[in-house]
Design a protein around this motif. Structure first.
Motif, PDB file in Angstrom:
ATOM      1  N   ARG A  99      15.571  18.828  17.181  1.00  0.00           N
ATOM      2  CA  ARG A  99      14.713  18.654  16.006  1.00  0.00           C
ATOM      3  C   ARG A  99      15.473  17.927  14.896  1.00  0.00           C
ATOM      4  NH1 ARG A  99      10.585  22.600  13.173  1.00  0.00           N
ATOM      5  NH2 ARG A  99      10.288  21.415  11.274  1.00  0.00           N
ATOM      6  N   ALA A 100      16.727  18.336  14.651  1.00  0.00           N
ATOM      7  CA  ALA A 100      17.535  17.676  13.612  1.00  0.00           C
ATOM      8  C   ALA A 100      17.758  16.205  13.968  1.00  0.00           C
ATOM      9  CB  ALA A 100      18.872  18.395  13.454  1.00  0.00           C
ATOM     10  N   PHE A 101      18.026  15.929  15.255  1.00  0.00           N
ATOM     11  CA  PHE A 101      18.229  14.542  15.677  1.00  0.00           C
ATOM     12  C   PHE A 101      16.960  13.728  15.480  1.00  0.00           C
ATOM     13  CE2 PHE A 101      17.876  11.389  19.132  1.00  0.00           C
ATOM     14  CZ  PHE A 101      18.939  10.568  18.783  1.00  0.00           C
ATOM     15  N   LEU A 102      15.820  14.292  15.880  1.00  0.00           N
ATOM     16  CA  LEU A 102      14.553  13.569  15.736  1.00  0.00           C
ATOM     17  C   LEU A 102      14.214  13.340  14.265  1.00  0.00           C
ATOM     18  CD1 LEU A 102      12.350  15.186  18.525  1.00  0.00           C
ATOM     19  CD2 LEU A 102      13.374  12.906  18.512  1.00  0.00           C
ATOM     20  N   GLU A 103      14.494  14.333  13.428  1.00  0.00           N
ATOM     21  CA  GLU A 103      14.239  14.145  11.997  1.00  0.00           C
ATOM     22  C   GLU A 103      15.127  13.051  11.418  1.00  0.00           C
ATOM     23  OE1 GLU A 103      14.659  17.964  10.165  1.00  0.00           O
ATOM     24  OE2 GLU A 103      12.638  18.610  10.758  1.00  0.00           O
ATOM     25  N   SER A 104      16.396  13.011  11.812  1.00  0.00           N
ATOM     26  CA  SER A 104      17.282  11.968  11.303  1.00  0.00           C
ATOM     27  C   SER A 104      16.834  10.599  11.802  1.00  0.00           C
ATOM     28  CB  SER A 104      18.735  12.236  11.700  1.00  0.00           C
ATOM     29  OG  SER A 104      18.912  12.063  13.091  1.00  0.00           O
ATOM     30  N   GLN A 105      16.408  10.518  13.075  1.00  0.00           N
ATOM     31  CA  GLN A 105      15.908   9.252  13.603  1.00  0.00           C
ATOM     32  C   GLN A 105      14.647   8.825  12.852  1.00  0.00           C
ATOM     33  OE1 GLN A 105      17.152   7.128  15.950  1.00  0.00           O
ATOM     34  NE2 GLN A 105      18.966   8.411  15.875  1.00  0.00           N
ATOM     35  N   HIS A 106      13.782   9.788  12.547  1.00  0.00           N
ATOM     36  CA  HIS A 106      12.553   9.480  11.808  1.00  0.00           C
ATOM     37  C   HIS A 106      12.880   8.968  10.407  1.00  0.00           C
ATOM     38  CE1 HIS A 106       8.446   9.776  10.395  1.00  0.00           C
ATOM     39  NE2 HIS A 106       8.845  10.560   9.406  1.00  0.00           N
ATOM     40  N   GLN A 107      13.841   9.625   9.744  1.00  0.00           N
ATOM     41  CA  GLN A 107      14.227   9.191   8.402  1.00  0.00           C
ATOM     42  C   GLN A 107      14.862   7.808   8.445  1.00  0.00           C
ATOM     43  OE1 GLN A 107      16.685  12.351   6.928  1.00  0.00           O
ATOM     44  NE2 GLN A 107      14.942  13.648   6.374  1.00  0.00           N
ATOM     45  N   GLN A 108      15.695   7.535   9.446  1.00  0.00           N
ATOM     46  CA  GLN A 108      16.308   6.212   9.560  1.00  0.00           C
ATOM     47  C   GLN A 108      15.234   5.156   9.809  1.00  0.00           C
ATOM     48  OE1 GLN A 108      19.231   6.458  12.646  1.00  0.00           O
ATOM     49  NE2 GLN A 108      20.709   7.564  11.386  1.00  0.00           N
ATOM     50  N   GLY A 109      14.296   5.464  10.696  1.00  0.00           N
ATOM     51  CA  GLY A 109      13.215   4.519  10.979  1.00  0.00           C
ATOM     52  C   GLY A 109      12.354   4.280   9.760  1.00  0.00           C
TER      53      GLY A 109
END
Length: 156
Positions: A99-109
């Motif tokens: 979840r933390a990885f996906l959130e960081s990827q979402h924020q970067q995107g």
């Protein structure tokens, strides 16, 4: 009741029936020799007592074996439960990390998308200003041509 238990029960009943039906013969005293010592005792009762003693010994052995197996099964069950809890915690940890990885990827995107939109907006504003300037230059040139007197020569 399984077949093995039924077979053992039939053997015990047969021994009890034979002892009851032949009690007078079993209780008759005879000379019993133990190697160094000889004495008179009812040999049948003595043999029946040894058979009962052997039966009690085997029942005690089976019960202790079953108790040991129950304790081992319980220990293994506790171990499996502890391992299952560890696996559940590890899985929950992996889900949290995912979840933390996906959130960081979402924020970067999202940050990249906003930066691109800002770049496109500034490019669009520059193109609009350039278009406005070009249109103004054409209008100015047309006005200049319209205001020019018909006899004037065009400016180089």
């Amino acid at each position: 009741m399984n077949l093995r238990t039924l077979f053992l029960l039939l053997i015990v009943l047969a021994i009890a029936a034979l002892a009851a039906l032949n009690w007078s013969t079993l209780a008759e005293p005879s000379l019993v020799s133990l190697g160094l010592v000889s004495f008179e005792a009812p040999l049948g009762v003595l043999m029946l007592g040894l058979t009962v003693l052997l039966g009690v010994f085997f029942v005690a052995y089976v019960l202790s074996l079953q108790g040991t197996m129950l304790l081992e099964t319980r220990r293994q069950s506790k171990e499996l439960h502890a391992q299952r809890e560890l696996a559940d915690k590890a899985e929950a940890s992996r889900f949290t990390d995912l979840r933390a990885f996906l959130e960081s990827q979402h924020q970067q995107g999202q940050a990249a998308l906003l930066a691109r939109m800002d770049a496109l907006e500034s490019h669009l504003a520059a193109r609009a200003e350039q278009s406005d300037n070009t249109t103004a230059a054409y209008v100015g040139q047309l006005e200049h041509q319209l205001r020019r007197k018909p006899g004037d020569s065009p400016a180089p």
